[in-house]
Design a protein around this motif. Structure first.
Motif, mmCIF file in Angstrom:
data_model
loop_
_atom_site.group_PDB
_atom_site.id
_atom_site.type_symbol
_atom_site.label_atom_id
_atom_site.label_comp_id
_atom_site.label_asym_id
_atom_site.label_seq_id
_atom_site.Cartn_x
_atom_site.Cartn_y
_atom_site.Cartn_z
ATOM 1 N N ALA A 11 0.939 -1.277 -0.063
ATOM 2 C CA ALA A 11 0.092 -0.059 -0.014
ATOM 3 C C ALA A 11 0.928 1.109 0.073
ATOM 4 O O ALA A 11 1.985 1.417 0.751
ATOM 5 C CB ALA A 11 -1.038 0.056 1.157
ATOM 6 N N VAL A 12 0.475 2.065 -0.859
ATOM 7 C CA VAL A 12 1.202 3.522 -0.912
ATOM 8 C C VAL A 12 0.541 4.585 -0.588
ATOM 9 O O VAL A 12 -0.808 4.733 -1.290
ATOM 10 C CB VAL A 12 1.873 3.764 -2.255
ATOM 11 C CG1 VAL A 12 2.339 5.050 -2.425
ATOM 12 C CG2 VAL A 12 3.008 2.544 -2.682
ATOM 13 N N ILE A 13 0.675 5.353 0.370
ATOM 14 C CA ILE A 13 -0.058 6.435 0.901
ATOM 15 C C ILE A 13 0.446 7.704 0.361
ATOM 16 O O ILE A 13 1.459 8.148 0.870
ATOM 17 C CB ILE A 13 -0.209 6.389 2.519
ATOM 18 C CG1 ILE A 13 -0.379 5.093 2.992
ATOM 19 C CG2 ILE A 13 -1.161 7.416 2.777
ATOM 20 C CD1 ILE A 13 -1.800 4.522 2.556
ATOM 21 N N GLY A 14 -0.182 8.441 -0.774
ATOM 22 C CA GLY A 14 0.397 9.706 -1.241
ATOM 23 C C GLY A 14 1.240 8.940 -2.619
ATOM 24 O O GLY A 14 2.290 8.313 -2.629
ATOM 25 N N CYS A 15 0.885 9.666 -3.700
ATOM 26 C CA CYS A 15 1.375 9.042 -4.993
ATOM 27 C C CYS A 15 2.020 10.008 -5.882
ATOM 28 O O CYS A 15 1.370 10.661 -6.849
ATOM 29 C CB CYS A 15 0.325 8.297 -5.757
ATOM 30 S SG CYS A 15 0.926 7.342 -6.920
ATOM 31 N N GLY A 16 2.866 10.755 -5.229
ATOM 32 C CA GLY A 16 3.485 11.845 -6.102
ATOM 33 C C GLY A 16 4.758 11.278 -6.781
ATOM 34 O O GLY A 16 4.636 10.061 -7.280
ATOM 35 N N LEU A 17 5.748 12.238 -6.940
ATOM 36 C CA LEU A 17 7.063 11.524 -7.747
ATOM 37 C C LEU A 17 7.644 10.310 -7.141
ATOM 38 O O LEU A 17 7.947 9.338 -7.662
ATOM 39 C CB LEU A 17 8.007 12.677 -7.900
ATOM 40 C CG LEU A 17 9.429 12.067 -8.120
ATOM 41 C CD1 LEU A 17 9.597 11.984 -9.710
ATOM 42 C CD2 LEU A 17 10.447 13.252 -7.805
ATOM 43 N N GLU A 34 -0.090 -7.382 -5.403
ATOM 44 C CA GLU A 34 -1.130 -6.339 -5.680
ATOM 45 C C GLU A 34 -0.820 -5.004 -5.007
ATOM 46 O O GLU A 34 -0.213 -4.931 -3.893
ATOM 47 C CB GLU A 34 -2.526 -6.708 -4.626
ATOM 48 C CG GLU A 34 -3.495 -5.780 -4.864
ATOM 49 C CD GLU A 34 -4.560 -6.124 -3.817
ATOM 50 O OE1 GLU A 34 -5.730 -6.486 -4.565
ATOM 51 O OE2 GLU A 34 -4.740 -5.890 -2.723
ATOM 52 N N ILE A 35 -1.167 -3.774 -5.515
ATOM 53 C CA ILE A 35 -0.829 -2.516 -5.193
ATOM 54 C C ILE A 35 -1.925 -1.784 -4.947
ATOM 55 O O ILE A 35 -2.711 -1.438 -5.825
ATOM 56 C CB ILE A 35 0.203 -1.852 -6.089
ATOM 57 C CG1 ILE A 35 1.316 -2.702 -6.189
ATOM 58 C CG2 ILE A 35 0.492 -0.474 -5.578
ATOM 59 C CD1 ILE A 35 2.501 -1.964 -7.323
ATOM 60 N N ALA A 36 -2.092 -1.169 -3.590
ATOM 61 C CA ALA A 36 -3.103 -0.214 -3.257
ATOM 62 C C ALA A 36 -2.750 1.082 -3.015
ATOM 63 O O ALA A 36 -1.536 1.332 -2.590
ATOM 64 C CB ALA A 36 -3.827 -0.810 -2.001
ATOM 65 N N VAL A 37 -3.387 1.937 -3.615
ATOM 66 C CA VAL A 37 -2.724 3.633 -3.377
ATOM 67 C C VAL A 37 -4.108 4.339 -2.601
ATOM 68 O O VAL A 37 -5.125 4.098 -3.041
ATOM 69 C CB VAL A 37 -2.584 4.189 -4.515
ATOM 70 C CG1 VAL A 37 -2.311 5.574 -4.566
ATOM 71 C CG2 VAL A 37 -1.291 3.430 -5.479
ATOM 72 N N ALA A 38 -3.514 5.116 -1.542
ATOM 73 C CA ALA A 38 -4.395 6.087 -1.202
ATOM 74 C C ALA A 38 -3.972 7.637 -1.339
ATOM 75 O O ALA A 38 -2.965 7.690 -1.227
ATOM 76 C CB ALA A 38 -4.462 5.998 0.513
ATOM 77 N N THR A 47 -5.550 10.783 -12.255
ATOM 78 C CA THR A 47 -4.440 10.660 -13.069
ATOM 79 C C THR A 47 -3.723 9.236 -12.801
ATOM 80 O O THR A 47 -3.338 8.558 -13.867
ATOM 81 C CB THR A 47 -3.227 11.685 -12.679
ATOM 82 O OG1 THR A 47 -3.995 12.813 -12.931
ATOM 83 C CG2 THR A 47 -1.843 11.495 -13.443
ATOM 84 N N ILE A 48 -3.632 8.552 -11.619
ATOM 85 C CA ILE A 48 -3.187 7.407 -11.247
ATOM 86 C C ILE A 48 -4.050 6.194 -11.817
ATOM 87 O O ILE A 48 -3.488 5.269 -12.311
ATOM 88 C CB ILE A 48 -3.349 7.300 -9.740
ATOM 89 C CG1 ILE A 48 -2.335 8.299 -8.845
ATOM 90 C CG2 ILE A 48 -3.092 5.776 -9.179
ATOM 91 C CD1 ILE A 48 -2.979 8.352 -7.549
ATOM 92 N N ALA A 49 -5.311 6.606 -11.923
ATOM 93 C CA ALA A 49 -6.146 5.552 -12.564
ATOM 94 C C ALA A 49 -5.846 5.448 -14.157
ATOM 95 O O ALA A 49 -5.865 4.659 -14.799
ATOM 96 C CB ALA A 49 -7.773 5.918 -12.495
ATOM 97 N N ASP A 50 -5.724 6.761 -14.808
ATOM 98 C CA ASP A 50 -5.596 6.602 -16.236
ATOM 99 C C ASP A 50 -4.074 6.199 -16.266
ATOM 100 O O ASP A 50 -3.933 5.493 -17.507
ATOM 101 C CB ASP A 50 -5.175 8.244 -16.633
ATOM 102 C CG ASP A 50 -6.809 8.874 -16.580
ATOM 103 O OD1 ASP A 50 -7.496 8.189 -16.632
ATOM 104 O OD2 ASP A 50 -6.818 9.947 -16.756
ATOM 105 N N LEU A 72 3.829 1.905 2.523
ATOM 106 C CA LEU A 72 4.840 3.004 2.384
ATOM 107 C C LEU A 72 3.846 4.380 2.402
ATOM 108 O O LEU A 72 3.366 4.483 1.516
ATOM 109 C CB LEU A 72 5.630 2.888 1.110
ATOM 110 C CG LEU A 72 6.831 3.751 0.766
ATOM 111 C CD1 LEU A 72 8.020 2.980 -0.036
ATOM 112 C CD2 LEU A 72 6.130 4.982 -0.350
ATOM 113 N N PHE A 73 4.596 5.155 3.378
ATOM 114 C CA PHE A 73 4.059 6.582 3.303
ATOM 115 C C PHE A 73 4.709 7.644 2.700
ATOM 116 O O PHE A 73 6.222 7.741 2.602
ATOM 117 C CB PHE A 73 3.936 7.417 4.948
ATOM 118 C CG PHE A 73 2.781 6.681 5.675
ATOM 119 C CD1 PHE A 73 1.379 6.973 5.693
ATOM 120 C CD2 PHE A 73 3.073 5.327 6.285
ATOM 121 C CE1 PHE A 73 0.603 6.334 6.381
ATOM 122 C CE2 PHE A 73 2.043 4.831 7.261
ATOM 123 C CZ PHE A 73 0.868 5.183 7.119
ATOM 124 N N ALA A 74 4.058 8.177 1.528
ATOM 125 C CA ALA A 74 4.902 9.093 0.727
ATOM 126 C C ALA A 74 4.111 10.255 0.709
ATOM 127 O O ALA A 74 3.835 10.961 -0.503
ATOM 128 C CB ALA A 74 4.849 8.545 -0.749
#
Length: 311
Positions: A11-17, A34-38, A47-50, A72-74
């Protein structure tokens, strides 16, 4: 490529650079399932979906981390506590919790306070980046031959040691060189190697913008390589760097004091025509630059960075 994922669910929390680059690199290396994004921003989620970065996409951190083996907190450093508290109810026992923040003392404190004792909190900092931001800015090669510093707790716990070894293997698979370090020492080291240079860049570009005798058009037209480098650094994410200076202020102010003393000495050498002192300093600093180049640390972006939106 790794055939068996190191982490079946991430899981990735925050999805910038950085967050999107971790996703791209982990997928390419085959180290996650599997990758989950919040992501709190609706525009960023679109954008993440695209881009197809996430198998599961949500605005709720607790939902994203459910069943995740690696979290992972980003997010910006000052947003870390709120994000960790929001995610905490969904953390499963034994999950490894890490981050990508540039300050480790503050982050270690808030992650340990916010996450349940059953989680393995191992703060981290990949020393890589770009002035670009957003999920579309990421690229899988960002961490190649860069350092990632982990600041684990001092625990005599075999399961925690195993979690640290697993996280080290993860970053190594992404191409990084991994080193462990005390959080306070990390913040002091980064204050001089990263934080102070950014502060200087922001200041010199700001000073130039305030000069009434030089027009903005002239600054852009006649920018030499040195000033262009400063503007590149000064174009970095303002939210992230505001948080860095506020959370690592003691180390930054200590290094700023040392820098100010050295700057005064340099000013005196120029004033009094002490060419030998200037030549000695410039020769010494050139050798440092050559050492950085020899270690392959001279650039954060590879030549193929133009195509990174496709990764």
């Amino acid at each position: 490529m790794t055939t068996t994922p190191i982490y079946p669910r991430m899981a990735v929390i925050g999805c910038g650079l950085i967050g999107s680059s971790v996703i791209r690199a982990a997928r390419e290396a085959g180290v996650v399932g599997e990758i989950a994004v919040a992501e709190s921003s609706e525009a960023a989620r679109a954008t993440i979906a695209d881009l197809g970065l996430a198998d599961r996409l949500t605005a709720d951190p607790a939902e994203a981390v459910r069943d995740a083996d690696l979290v992972l907190f980003a997010v910006p450093v000052l947003s870390m506590e709120a994000a960790a508290r929001a995610a905490a109810p969904g953390l499963k026992p034994g999950a490894t919790v890490t981050d990508v923040g540039s300050v480790k003392g503050h982050v270690a404190e808030v992650l340990n306070a916010s996450c349940p004792d059953t989680a393995h909190v191992i703060p981290g900092h990949p020393i890589a980046g770009s002035e670009r931001s957003g999920p579309e800015a990421g690229f899988a090669e960002l961490f190649q031959n860069r350092w990632t510093i982990l600041t684990p707790q001092e625990r005599d716990d075999p399961t925690y040691a195993e979690a640290l070894a697993r996280l080290t293997a993860f970053w190594t698979a992404l191409g990084a060189n991994v080193e462990t370090m005390d959080a306070k020492h990390h913040d002091l080291v980064l204050a001089i190697t990263s934080h102070l240079p950014h502060l200087i860049a922001y200041n010199i570009v700001g000073t130039t913008a305030d000069l009434e005798t030089v027009t903005q058009a002239e600054v852009m037209k006649y920018s030499a390589g040195g000033f262009r480098d400063f503007t590149r650094i000064a174009a970095s994410d303002p939210t992230m760097w505001r948080d860095v200076f506020l959370t690592n202020k003691e180390a930054v102010l200590e290094m700023l004091g040392r820098f100010s003393e050295d700057l005064q000495a340099l000013s005196r050498a120029i004033r009094w025509g002490e060419g030998d002192k200037l030549f000695e300093l410039f020769s010494r600093t050139r050798e440092i630059r050559r050492g950085i180049v020899a270690l392959g640390q001279e650039s954060a972006e590879p030549n193929f960075g133009r195509d990174r939106g496709k990764h």
